[in-house]
Design a protein around this motif. Structure first.
Motif, PDB file in Angstrom:
ATOM      1  N   UNK A 137       4.411   6.358   4.985  1.00 49.72           N
ATOM      2  CA  UNK A 137       4.531   6.831   6.259  1.00 49.72           C
ATOM      3  C   UNK A 137       5.209   8.079   6.422  1.00 49.72           C
TER       4      UNK A 137
ATOM      5  N   UNK B 126       2.232  15.349   5.222  1.00 48.90           N
ATOM      6  CA  UNK B 126       2.122  16.139   4.100  1.00 48.90           C
ATOM      7  C   UNK B 126       1.284  17.577   4.413  1.00 48.90           C
TER       8      UNK B 126
ATOM      9  N   UNK C 281       2.048  12.883  -4.949  1.00 47.37           N
ATOM     10  CA  UNK C 281       2.962  12.113  -4.278  1.00 47.37           C
ATOM     11  C   UNK C 281       2.829  11.148  -3.421  1.00 47.37           C
ATOM     12  N   UNK C 282       3.622  10.097  -3.490  1.00 45.59           N
ATOM     13  CA  UNK C 282       3.461   8.882  -2.888  1.00 45.59           C
ATOM     14  C   UNK C 282       4.240   8.705  -1.678  1.00 45.59           C
ATOM     15  N   UNK C 283       3.474   8.548  -0.394  1.00 46.39           N
ATOM     16  CA  UNK C 283       3.902   8.323   0.882  1.00 46.39           C
ATOM     17  C   UNK C 283       3.386   7.104   1.612  1.00 46.39           C
TER      18      UNK C 283
ATOM     19  N   UNK D  37       8.381  11.967  -4.131  1.00 45.82           N
ATOM     20  CA  UNK D  37       8.425  12.920  -5.261  1.00 45.82           C
ATOM     21  C   UNK D  37       7.623  13.465  -5.728  1.00 45.82           C
ATOM     22  N   UNK D  38       7.361  14.838  -5.545  1.00 38.00           N
ATOM     23  CA  UNK D  38       6.084  15.426  -6.251  1.00 38.00           C
ATOM     24  C   UNK D  38       5.975  15.263  -7.750  1.00 38.00           C
TER      25      UNK D  38
ATOM     26  N   UNK E  28       7.087  17.749   2.957  1.00 37.05           N
ATOM     27  CA  UNK E  28       6.675  16.294   3.317  1.00 37.05           C
ATOM     28  C   UNK E  28       7.980  15.935   4.081  1.00 37.05           C
ATOM     29  N   UNK E  29       7.503  15.538   5.488  1.00 42.22           N
ATOM     30  CA  UNK E  29       8.607  15.173   6.187  1.00 42.22           C
ATOM     31  C   UNK E  29       7.931  13.989   7.077  1.00 42.22           C
ATOM     32  N   UNK E  30       8.659  13.265   8.009  1.00 39.53           N
ATOM     33  CA  UNK E  30       8.049  12.420   8.836  1.00 39.53           C
ATOM     34  C   UNK E  30       7.204  12.794   9.770  1.00 39.53           C
TER      35      UNK E  30
ATOM     36  N   UNK F 202      -6.338   9.144  -6.413  1.00 38.97           N
ATOM     37  CA  UNK F 202      -5.890   9.994  -5.178  1.00 38.97           C
ATOM     38  C   UNK F 202      -6.635   9.648  -3.981  1.00 38.97           C
ATOM     39  N   UNK F 203      -6.024   9.389  -2.971  1.00 42.46           N
ATOM     40  CA  UNK F 203      -6.660   9.146  -1.629  1.00 42.46           C
ATOM     41  C   UNK F 203      -6.924  10.064  -0.790  1.00 42.46           C
ATOM     42  N   UNK F 204      -6.150  11.100  -0.916  1.00 44.32           N
ATOM     43  CA  UNK F 204      -6.057  12.471  -0.038  1.00 44.32           C
ATOM     44  C   UNK F 204      -5.609  13.565  -0.599  1.00 44.32           C
TER      45      UNK F 204
ATOM     46  N   UNK G 178       0.951  -1.405   0.073  1.00 45.93           N
ATOM     47  CA  UNK G 178       0.094  -0.069   0.054  1.00 45.93           C
ATOM     48  C   UNK G 178       0.733   1.240  -0.095  1.00 45.93           C
ATOM     49  N   UNK G 179       0.540   2.361  -0.754  1.00 49.15           N
ATOM     50  CA  UNK G 179       1.135   3.488  -0.724  1.00 49.15           C
ATOM     51  C   UNK G 179      -0.144   4.649  -0.730  1.00 49.15           C
TER      52      UNK G 179
ATOM     53  N   UNK H  30      12.300   7.932   3.915  1.00 48.02           N
ATOM     54  CA  UNK H  30      11.235   7.644   3.557  1.00 48.02           C
ATOM     55  C   UNK H  30      10.619   8.989   3.009  1.00 48.02           C
ATOM     56  N   UNK H  31      10.978  10.066   3.821  1.00 46.66           N
ATOM     57  CA  UNK H  31      10.280  11.340   3.036  1.00 46.66           C
ATOM     58  C   UNK H  31      11.235  11.837   1.950  1.00 46.66           C
TER      59      UNK H  31
ATOM     60  N   UNK I  80      -1.498   7.704  -2.102  1.00 42.42           N
ATOM     61  CA  UNK I  80      -1.271   8.662  -3.193  1.00 42.42           C
ATOM     62  C   UNK I  80      -1.802   9.896  -3.032  1.00 42.42           C
ATOM     63  N   UNK I  81      -1.156  10.885  -2.705  1.00 42.14           N
ATOM     64  CA  UNK I  81      -1.648  12.238  -2.207  1.00 42.14           C
ATOM     65  C   UNK I  81      -1.677  13.286  -3.333  1.00 42.14           C
TER      66      UNK I  81
END
Lengths: 269, 161
Positions: A174, A177, A170-172, B120-121, A207-209, B135-137, A151-152, B115-116, A154-155
């Motif tokens: 954990x 954003x 952007x894919x994150x 990549x935007x 985007x940071x932890x 897109x989820x969010x 799972x990722x 991770x951050x 997708x923002x």
């Protein structure tokens, strides 16, 4: 990916904005709603302590000199200290002091959302059947994903000039954003150095932890405008800024991707 | 503090992708740190670390597409950052950059940071809608409750309830 995944969404109006919790799973725990209630309840409680609009809140009484820090909720002192550190770390681009008055609203939102999400939502992704969980507070996100999940998140990053569109994705798995800008509320971010609204950048996404930090740096990024040198000294981040004229600059891992590459990308997959 | 620029050469198409690398040998200033710092006093120099003589390796050949980029995987030379050496791998598919990976993570303690670092935007094609992109969010500048009702996020929240 996870075709059988179900999504559970709860929405609440909190802290002057809309807060939503999103949980994906093949099976969802029976106490899921109790956890989300716990998250929302704690946010409400923090709002009571930190609301600058309620004259009887702890933060208002401190601001107005009606009470000493030692007589207030100890988290007020913690937040004040954190705001001092954030101001130093950002070279003064972030501040919680305006005309000498303490207003930590710009810090509290990210911090409150992250801390409540870590207490109530992050443990959910360790539960059987749960794939991922997230909280969205007015477009600022903290995201969690189960370690072994395919799972990722997708923002989408909203177009500050047209809220019906996204300018980037952007894919994150954990992390956090945070986007700050002038889109809906007008130029509400003041440059502490001039007292004038920061207007060169329509939105900045970091985007940071940690959402606490991402939110602070997104605000600082709007103030910094076209000056991206801060990404060298900030905790390592990725992100992008959308300028007033719609042009975009991006960075990855604290490293700017030069505008030259924009001419050959332009499509996300 | 120095800024390193190196070029990734897509030899089939002749297109040169320029990535600008801002790197720092100075200390990071975390929010939780005990001392403050300001970037405003830093000096920057520009170093040309990558030249055409250091063309990156390219694997998996492919044809040039409408996007102007040859499909394939491009590895940059290793750039020194405050976290150690970082090597970026760019994957191009269908003429677009589909991923940017940072496979060299020198410090295991930086896992959460990396991770951050790898997020990549990706710029969205003009015709792509939020729905088609799955897109989820959506991250956007603070919206009020009223703004939320009209927002894309509101539609997403309702779509799969």
């Amino acid at each position: 990916m996870t075709a059988a995944a179900r999504r559970h969404v709860r929405v609440a109006h909190l802290m002057g904005t809309v807060v939503s919790v999103h949980v994906y799973g093949t099976s969802l725990p029976p106490d899921l709603d109790a956890a989300i209630d716990g998250c929302f309840d704690e946010l409400r409680e923090l709002e009571r302590v930190f609301s600058t609009f309620r004259p009887d809140s702890d933060v208002s009484r401190y601001r107005d000199g009606a009470a000493a820090l030692g007589d207030l909720d100890p988290r007020v002192a913690d937040v004040r200290d954190a705001c001092r550190r954030a101001e130093l770390a950002t070279g003064g681009r972030f501040t919680a002091w305006f005309d000498g008055r303490f207003d930590p609203t710009g810090y509290v939102k990210g911090w409150a959302v992250e801390s409540t999400a870590r207490r109530w939502l992050e443990p959910l992704v360790a539960r059987p059947g749960v794939i991922a969980a997230a909280i969205d507070a007015g477009g600022d996100l903290q995201l969690f994903t189960a370690v072994d999940a395919d799972w990722t998140w997708n923002i989408g990053i909203a177009d500050p000039h047209d809220r019906s569109r996204v300018v980037a994705t952007v894919e994150v798995r954990d992390g956090a954003v945070a986007t700050s800008g002038t889109a809906e509320r007008g130029s509400h971010i003041l440059d502490p150095a001039t007292g004038q609204p920061a207007a060169a950048v329509s939105s900045a996404t970091v985007i940071m932890p940690s959402l606490t930090e991402a939110d602070v740096w997104a605000t600082a990024a709007v103030v910094a405008g076209p000056d991206l040198s801060w990404i060298d000294t900030a905790p390592i981040s990725s992100g992008m800024i959308v300028a007033e004229d719609g042009s975009v600059r991006r960075w990855v891992g604290g490293i700017e991707i030069s505008p030259a590459s924009d001419s050959v990308s332009g499509a996300a997959v | 503090m120095k800024k390193i620029i190196f070029a990734l050469l897509a030899t089939l198409s002749g297109v040169v992708l320029l990535f600008s690398y801002r790197t720092s040998l100075g200390d990071a200033v975390p929010l939780g740190g005990h001392d403050g710092g300001s970037s405003s006093t830093s000096t920057q120099t520009r170093a040309q670390a990558g030249t055409q003589g250091q063309a990156p390796t390219q694997s998996s050949s492919g044809g040039t597409t409408a996007g102007g980029l040859a499909d394939g995987t491009y590895s940059g030379s290793t750039a020194q950052t405050r976290y150690g050496g970082v090597q970026v791998v760019v994957t191009v598919s269908g003429g677009s950059i589909t991923s940017v990976d940072v496979p060299v993570v020198p410090d295991a303690n930086r896992t959460d940071q990396s991770i951050s670092a790898q997020a990549v935007p990706m710029l969205v094609d003009e015709t792509m809608s939020a729905q088609s992109a799955q897109i989820h969010l959506i991250s956007g500048a603070t919206y009020t409750s009223q703004g939320y009702v009209q927002s894309l996020q509101s539609a997403l929240d309702q779509a799969s309830r």
